[in-house]
Write an enzyme that holds these catalytic residues in place. Sequence first.
Site, mmCIF file in Angstrom:
data_model
loop_
_atom_site.group_PDB
_atom_site.id
_atom_site.type_symbol
_atom_site.label_atom_id
_atom_site.label_comp_id
_atom_site.label_asym_id
_atom_site.label_seq_id
_atom_site.Cartn_x
_atom_site.Cartn_y
_atom_site.Cartn_z
ATOM 1 N N ASP A 194 -4.205 -16.256 -7.470
ATOM 2 C CA ASP A 194 -3.461 -15.616 -6.587
ATOM 3 C C ASP A 194 -2.878 -16.588 -5.533
ATOM 4 O O ASP A 194 -3.818 -17.195 -4.753
ATOM 5 C CB ASP A 194 -4.295 -14.612 -5.606
ATOM 6 C CG ASP A 194 -4.893 -13.308 -6.299
ATOM 7 O OD1 ASP A 194 -4.881 -13.494 -7.573
ATOM 8 O OD2 ASP A 194 -4.867 -12.175 -5.610
ATOM 9 N N LYS A 210 0.510 -5.708 -6.389
ATOM 10 C CA LYS A 210 -1.015 -5.508 -5.737
ATOM 11 C C LYS A 210 -0.605 -5.505 -4.228
ATOM 12 O O LYS A 210 -0.219 -6.733 -3.398
ATOM 13 C CB LYS A 210 -1.704 -6.841 -5.920
ATOM 14 C CG LYS A 210 -2.924 -6.999 -5.219
ATOM 15 C CD LYS A 210 -3.936 -8.170 -5.604
ATOM 16 C CE LYS A 210 -5.012 -8.263 -4.805
ATOM 17 N NZ LYS A 210 -5.965 -9.577 -5.346
ATOM 18 N N LYS A 252 2.286 -9.664 -4.871
ATOM 19 C CA LYS A 252 1.322 -8.985 -4.069
ATOM 20 C C LYS A 252 1.582 -9.320 -2.620
ATOM 21 O O LYS A 252 2.329 -10.256 -2.239
ATOM 22 C CB LYS A 252 0.026 -10.041 -4.202
ATOM 23 C CG LYS A 252 -0.906 -9.833 -3.261
ATOM 24 C CD LYS A 252 -2.200 -10.597 -3.421
ATOM 25 C CE LYS A 252 -3.364 -10.764 -2.672
ATOM 26 N NZ LYS A 252 -4.358 -11.630 -3.025
#
Length: 291
Positions: free
Chosen positions: A147, A247, A211
């Site tokens: 991430d 996400k 995300k």
Amino acid sequence: MIIDGSEKSLRKFLDELSPVDQVGAEARAAMLATRSIKTSSKAWAIDMAISMVDLTTLEGADTPGKIKTLCAKAVRPDPTDSTVPSVGAICVYNDMVRIARSELDSIGGNSLPVAAVATAFPSGRASLAVKKIDTQDALDAGASEIDMVIDRGAFLSGRLMEVFEEIRIIKELCGNKAHLKVILETGELVTLDNVRKASDIAMYAGADFIKTSTGKIQPAATMQVTYTMLMAIRDYYDETGIMIGMKPAGGIKTTKDAMKYLVLLKETLGDNWMNPNMFRFGASSLLNDLL
């Protein structure tokens, strides 16, 4: 491919993007948030949401003991009910990746990914050399998901090719070993137009997921921001045939919240995205409410 890796093609593509209809996006998100899920589908939807949770701890006070407890909960969220699915992944800082991977493997969680936050999370304020080392460190420790955060300062200063190149380079490091989830930190991007541009930059640079947030900045995930990003994913899929995951992270704490996001996902992208390979919730407390 619309973007061939050159700054000229990137800027041309972004300049030709239609402005996001903020009023329309907010209205659409608000309308879908009022949709109810049939009683017969709620149990399925709750199980699906559980399987989509990236069970997360990103605190300076994290300890090996806390990570091991979290791993146990990830594999068996409800020890009294074996029908409850495992979560989507464990998400931790780099120095906890090896501990999480080892613990998961020892308790039957071999298939659960370990996600590591990297590239100078949460600020993104580091040189590219440092970000590469940070990412490689996580990969070497056993992370199968990275991430990464974009450099919001570079984005807001108009250095868009710099943002693109950093993502491309980190994706190159990940190769086939790890999925790359690119965090836009939408609370700092100010406008939905910027959210849309950052989404496209991330996808065309090689992101496997986009995300919303680190969870360290407010506002974090919102319905209108998520809708804007899902629309970007839809358009990218229409253009390339490549499915990109989504996400939302930060501030999603209740089952009611999760159900709203699942409705938004289904109505915007459809059934092919309704699985943990294509959609995750970044959360630390959501799982308890779902249980």
